[in-house]
Design a protein around this motif. Structure first.
Motif, PDB file in Angstrom:
ATOM      1  N   VAL A   1      26.350  24.216   0.207  1.00  0.00           N
ATOM      2  CA  VAL A   1      27.878  24.856   0.347  1.00  0.00           C
ATOM      3  C   VAL A   1      27.833  26.045   0.088  1.00  0.00           C
ATOM      4  O   VAL A   1      28.958  26.786   0.209  1.00  0.00           O
ATOM      5  CB  VAL A   1      29.004  24.036   0.375  1.00  0.00           C
TER       6      VAL A   1
ATOM      7  N   ILE B   1      35.011  20.451   3.837  1.00  0.00           N
ATOM      8  CA  ILE B   1      35.267  19.734   2.755  1.00  0.00           C
ATOM      9  C   ILE B   1      36.555  20.124   2.070  1.00  0.00           C
ATOM     10  O   ILE B   1      37.335  19.060   1.715  1.00  0.00           O
ATOM     11  CB  ILE B   1      34.094  19.948   1.772  1.00  0.00           C
TER      12      ILE B   1
ATOM     13  N   TYR C   1      39.351  17.180   1.321  1.00  0.00           N
ATOM     14  CA  TYR C   1      39.414  16.844  -0.100  1.00  0.00           C
ATOM     15  C   TYR C   1      40.817  17.194  -0.793  1.00  0.00           C
ATOM     16  O   TYR C   1      41.198  16.342  -1.501  1.00  0.00           O
ATOM     17  CB  TYR C   1      38.367  17.836  -0.751  1.00  0.00           C
TER      18      TYR C   1
ATOM     19  N   GLY D   1      33.870  15.553  -9.719  1.00  0.00           N
ATOM     20  CA  GLY D   1      34.900  15.345  -8.951  1.00  0.00           C
ATOM     21  C   GLY D   1      35.086  14.011  -8.384  1.00  0.00           C
ATOM     22  O   GLY D   1      34.580  13.237  -9.003  1.00  0.00           O
ATOM     23  N   LEU D   2      35.753  13.850  -7.206  1.00  0.00           N
ATOM     24  CA  LEU D   2      36.112  12.515  -6.683  1.00  0.00           C
ATOM     25  C   LEU D   2      34.881  11.706  -6.426  1.00  0.00           C
ATOM     26  O   LEU D   2      34.705  10.410  -6.776  1.00  0.00           O
ATOM     27  CB  LEU D   2      36.813  12.592  -5.330  1.00  0.00           C
ATOM     28  N   GLY D   3      33.674  12.401  -6.018  1.00  0.00           N
ATOM     29  CA  GLY D   3      32.374  11.939  -5.866  1.00  0.00           C
ATOM     30  C   GLY D   3      31.967  10.693  -6.980  1.00  0.00           C
ATOM     31  O   GLY D   3      31.268   9.854  -7.022  1.00  0.00           O
ATOM     32  N   ASN D   4      32.237  11.616  -8.272  1.00  0.00           N
ATOM     33  CA  ASN D   4      31.542  10.983  -9.490  1.00  0.00           C
ATOM     34  C   ASN D   4      32.585   9.498  -9.618  1.00  0.00           C
ATOM     35  O   ASN D   4      32.046   8.669 -10.233  1.00  0.00           O
ATOM     36  CB  ASN D   4      32.153  11.884 -10.593  1.00  0.00           C
TER      37      ASN D   4
ATOM     38  N   SER E   1      27.589  19.587  -5.714  1.00  0.00           N
ATOM     39  CA  SER E   1      28.170  20.421  -4.770  1.00  0.00           C
ATOM     40  C   SER E   1      27.201  21.507  -4.132  1.00  0.00           C
ATOM     41  O   SER E   1      27.409  22.858  -4.145  1.00  0.00           O
ATOM     42  CB  SER E   1      29.207  21.357  -5.617  1.00  0.00           C
TER      43      SER E   1
ATOM     44  N   SER F   1      36.651  25.614  -6.415  1.00  0.00           N
ATOM     45  CA  SER F   1      35.253  26.123  -6.208  1.00  0.00           C
ATOM     46  C   SER F   1      35.150  26.464  -4.377  1.00  0.00           C
ATOM     47  O   SER F   1      34.429  27.100  -4.094  1.00  0.00           O
ATOM     48  CB  SER F   1      34.007  25.303  -6.625  1.00  0.00           C
ATOM     49  N   LEU F   2      35.710  25.203  -3.802  1.00  0.00           N
ATOM     50  CA  LEU F   2      35.385  25.431  -2.261  1.00  0.00           C
ATOM     51  C   LEU F   2      36.348  26.623  -1.778  1.00  0.00           C
ATOM     52  O   LEU F   2      35.804  27.308  -0.858  1.00  0.00           O
ATOM     53  CB  LEU F   2      35.881  23.969  -1.579  1.00  0.00           C
TER      54      LEU F   2
ATOM     55  N   SER G   1      37.157  20.856  -8.625  1.00  0.00           N
ATOM     56  CA  SER G   1      36.122  20.983  -7.529  1.00  0.00           C
ATOM     57  C   SER G   1      36.714  21.648  -6.061  1.00  0.00           C
ATOM     58  O   SER G   1      36.020  22.658  -5.575  1.00  0.00           O
ATOM     59  CB  SER G   1      35.794  19.672  -6.834  1.00  0.00           C
TER      60      SER G   1
ATOM     61  N   MET H   1      25.860  19.618   4.513  1.00  0.00           N
ATOM     62  CA  MET H   1      25.288  19.881   3.239  1.00  0.00           C
ATOM     63  C   MET H   1      23.664  19.841   3.145  1.00  0.00           C
ATOM     64  O   MET H   1      23.208  20.606   2.455  1.00  0.00           O
ATOM     65  CB  MET H   1      26.055  18.744   2.108  1.00  0.00           C
TER      66      MET H   1
ATOM     67  N   SER I   1      33.129  22.117 -10.790  1.00  0.00           N
ATOM     68  CA  SER I   1      32.965  22.004  -9.126  1.00  0.00           C
ATOM     69  C   SER I   1      31.934  20.749  -9.148  1.00  0.00           C
ATOM     70  O   SER I   1      32.457  19.947  -7.968  1.00  0.00           O
ATOM     71  CB  SER I   1      32.129  23.088  -8.376  1.00  0.00           C
ATOM     72  N   ALA I   2      31.218  20.315  -9.717  1.00  0.00           N
ATOM     73  CA  ALA I   2      30.337  19.401  -9.685  1.00  0.00           C
ATOM     74  C   ALA I   2      31.032  18.002  -9.927  1.00  0.00           C
ATOM     75  O   ALA I   2      31.198  16.926  -9.178  1.00  0.00           O
ATOM     76  CB  ALA I   2      29.308  19.232 -10.473  1.00  0.00           C
TER      77      ALA I   2
ATOM     78  N   PHE J   1      25.936  15.751  -2.892  1.00  0.00           N
ATOM     79  CA  PHE J   1      27.466  15.850  -3.128  1.00  0.00           C
ATOM     80  C   PHE J   1      27.972  16.119  -4.473  1.00  0.00           C
ATOM     81  O   PHE J   1      28.873  17.051  -4.468  1.00  0.00           O
ATOM     82  CB  PHE J   1      28.077  14.673  -2.357  1.00  0.00           C
ATOM     83  N   SER J   2      27.466  15.533  -5.369  1.00  0.00           N
ATOM     84  CA  SER J   2      27.917  15.639  -6.509  1.00  0.00           C
ATOM     85  C   SER J   2      27.872  17.047  -7.390  1.00  0.00           C
ATOM     86  O   SER J   2      28.463  17.327  -8.098  1.00  0.00           O
ATOM     87  CB  SER J   2      27.593  14.318  -7.516  1.00  0.00           C
TER      88      SER J   2
HETATM   89  N1  PHE Z   1      30.944  17.801  -6.152  1.00  0.00           N
HETATM   90  C1  PHE Z   1      32.265  17.200  -5.898  1.00  0.00           C
HETATM   91  C2  PHE Z   1      32.437  15.911  -6.070  1.00  0.00           C
HETATM   92  O1  PHE Z   1      31.727  15.283  -6.740  1.00  0.00           O
HETATM   93  C3  PHE Z   1      32.424  17.699  -4.306  1.00  0.00           C
HETATM   94  C4  PHE Z   1      32.204  19.015  -3.955  1.00  0.00           C
HETATM   95  C5  PHE Z   1      31.400  19.272  -2.905  1.00  0.00           C
HETATM   96  C6  PHE Z   1      32.823  20.311  -4.493  1.00  0.00           C
HETATM   97  C7  PHE Z   1      31.057  20.490  -2.435  1.00  0.00           C
HETATM   98  C8  PHE Z   1      32.512  21.511  -3.988  1.00  0.00           C
HETATM   99  C9  PHE Z   1      31.332  21.492  -2.927  1.00  0.00           C
HETATM  100  O2  PHE Z   1      33.582  15.368  -5.771  1.00  0.00           O
END
Ligand code: PHE
Length: 442
Positions: free
Chosen positions: A232, A101, A105, A25-28, A229, A327-328, A324, A392, A22-23, A226-227
């Motif tokens: 939420v 999200i 996403y 993801g695209l944010g990274n 998660s 998990s949402l 990710s 968030m 979950s952590a 965000f990264s």
């Molecule tokens: N953590 C995910 C990312 O880095 C985004 C995310 C946010 C996923 C909240 C689940 C809940 O892209």
């Protein structure tokens, strides 16, 4: 609903890998590398790690202890811990944030599907910067293509969730997370060896402490929320499937995996960007324009190799996005299963249809609906901003306040230790409020 009879993860490793999934993801991939470069290289990485372990980890623990003690998802958990109180609202906030999200996403997940398909079938084949922009323009900004890709990504997410906690989430995480790291390592090795890549390595590593100001710290914190998660209800929901777990250990592993992958992605992306003579920027263009262009240029000299790297890169983006998005969706689906006694299939179908509808609007906001503005943002931009910057943060703050101030001190301390209890009670709320205020001023 009682939590007995609820699905569970098969063990500690499954729980931790699902959290890491979950952590990561695209944010990274598209925000972290850029932020590092903008805010002082290695100096920012140090600030980020401090934020991740001293602020984000306690927030993770706040959510985790609620999931662990109740064995329920966000809404029912708050309902059972603080019946007939406004705290139920926090449960609703968590589910709504997850849903929003999820909706935007999956649009980006669709682009990853599209690029991956293209790299399999004939390669992406762009060798000029304009060509890369035009391609992204049609992948994201036309009507049919992005909608088909978006639906495909949402369908993949739905299938995994429909299969359930063990056969879906657990199995997928166990396969995808190790694979993701291996693929990203290969792309990184390729990237740092490109001619001209040293400049990008320097961009990431040169420590410049003079750039560490309030805005750098705020960016680091926002990015780490965000990264990881947070806020939420995802951590809460996953922990309700693994009630025997040691939450501190799980949180620490999640932070470590997430940070390592972000740094790895930085070294995969930035050196390539500099090797291609481009100026780094954050957001979709980094992943979907700059990199295809650089890999496309390299294809002139090493066609097979560059094709393989392109496939591996987009495959890892797709897996990261999927781990990710599931998990949402799970946070939403679990809510309906607990609250309304829905079966998994029915709850999944309902949320997928809703997320599809909002996702279509988000997707079209890159094309025909681009003129529709909400507070000056496109529909996609608004959903992103609303959740990442406000919902968030609000969720994270509320979880910390609830656990720090409303729950039994000794019980929490027995789960998190005294240090983290102190952080949850005092430092996290103060830090979040300070950042919120500084963001408003800035
Ligand atoms: N953590 C995910 C990312 O880095 C985004 C995310 C946010 C996923 C909240 C689940 C809940 O892209």
């Amino acid at each position: 609903m009682a939590s007995s009879g609820k699905e569970k993860f098969g063990g500690k490793a499954a729980y931790i890998l699902a959290l890491a999934g979950s952590a990561i993801g695209l944010g990274n991939v598209w925000r972290f590398p850029y932020m590092v470069g903008e805010h002082g290289g290695a100096a920012f990485i140090i600030v980020y790690v401090i934020c991740a372990f001293l602020i984000s980890l306690p927030i993770f623990l706040s959510e985790a202890v609620i999931g662990k003690t109740t064995g329920l998802g966000p809404y029912e958990a708050m309902n059972s811990l603080a019946p007939k109180s406004p705290w139920k609202g926090l449960g609703i906030l968590a589910v709504v944030s997850s849903f929003i999200i999820l909706s935007f996403y999956c649009v980006v997940g669709g682009w990853a599907v599209d690029y991956l398909c293209r790299s399999f079938i004939g390669g992406i084949g762009v060798t000029t910067r304009d060509g890369a922009s035009a391609l992204f323009g049609s992948v994201a900004g036309s009507v049919c293509e992005p909608l088909v890709a978006h639906a495909a990504f949402l369908l993949l997410t739905a299938v995994i969730i429909y299969l359930g906690v063990q056969k879906g989430i657990e199995l997928f995480s166990k396969v995808s997370i190790p694979l993701l790291f291996v693929m990203m390592v290969i792309v990184t090795i390729y990237s740092v060896r490109l001619p001209g890549a040293e400049e990008g390595v320097r961009y990431l590593l040169k420590p410049d402490f003079s750039k560490i100001d309030a805005s750098a710290v705020a960016s680091a914190l926002g990015q780490s929320f965000f990264s990881m998660s947070l806020g939420v209800g995802m951590v809460l929901t996953y922990t309700s499937y693994s009630r025997n777990a040691n939450v501190v250990e799980a949180g620490a592993w999640t932070a470590v995996f997430d940070t390592l992958f972000a740094i790895l992605a930085g070294f995969a992306v930035m050196p390539a960007v500099f090797a291609g003579g481009l100026v780094p920027e954050a957001g979709p263009s980094l992943v979907f324009e700059a990199l295809p262009y650089v890999f496309g240029q390299m294809a002139v000299h090493t066609p097979i190799f560059s094709r393989i790297v392109t496939i591996l890169f987009f495959m890892s983006i797709l897996l990261a996005a999927l781990s990710s998005s599931i998990s949402l969706l799970e946070t939403c689906v679990n809510h309906l299963m607990e609250r309304r006694n829905y079966r998994r299939g029915r709850a999944t179908l309902l949320f997928v249809l809703l997320a599809w509808a909002l996702g279509v609007l988000c997707s079209l906001s890159f094309g025909p609906f681009g003129g529709i503005r909400i507070f000056g943002q496109t529909i996609f931009g608004f959903c992103d901003l609303l959740t990442s910057n406000y919902l968030m943060t609000l969720g994270a703050l509320a979880f910390a306040i609830f656990v720090g101030w409303r729950m039994d001190k000794l019980e929490i301390q027995s789960l998190t230790g005294k240090f983290f209890h102190f952080m949850i009670k005092w430092i996290v709320p103060l830090a979040i409020i300070a950042i919120f205020v500084s963001n408003l001023i800035l």
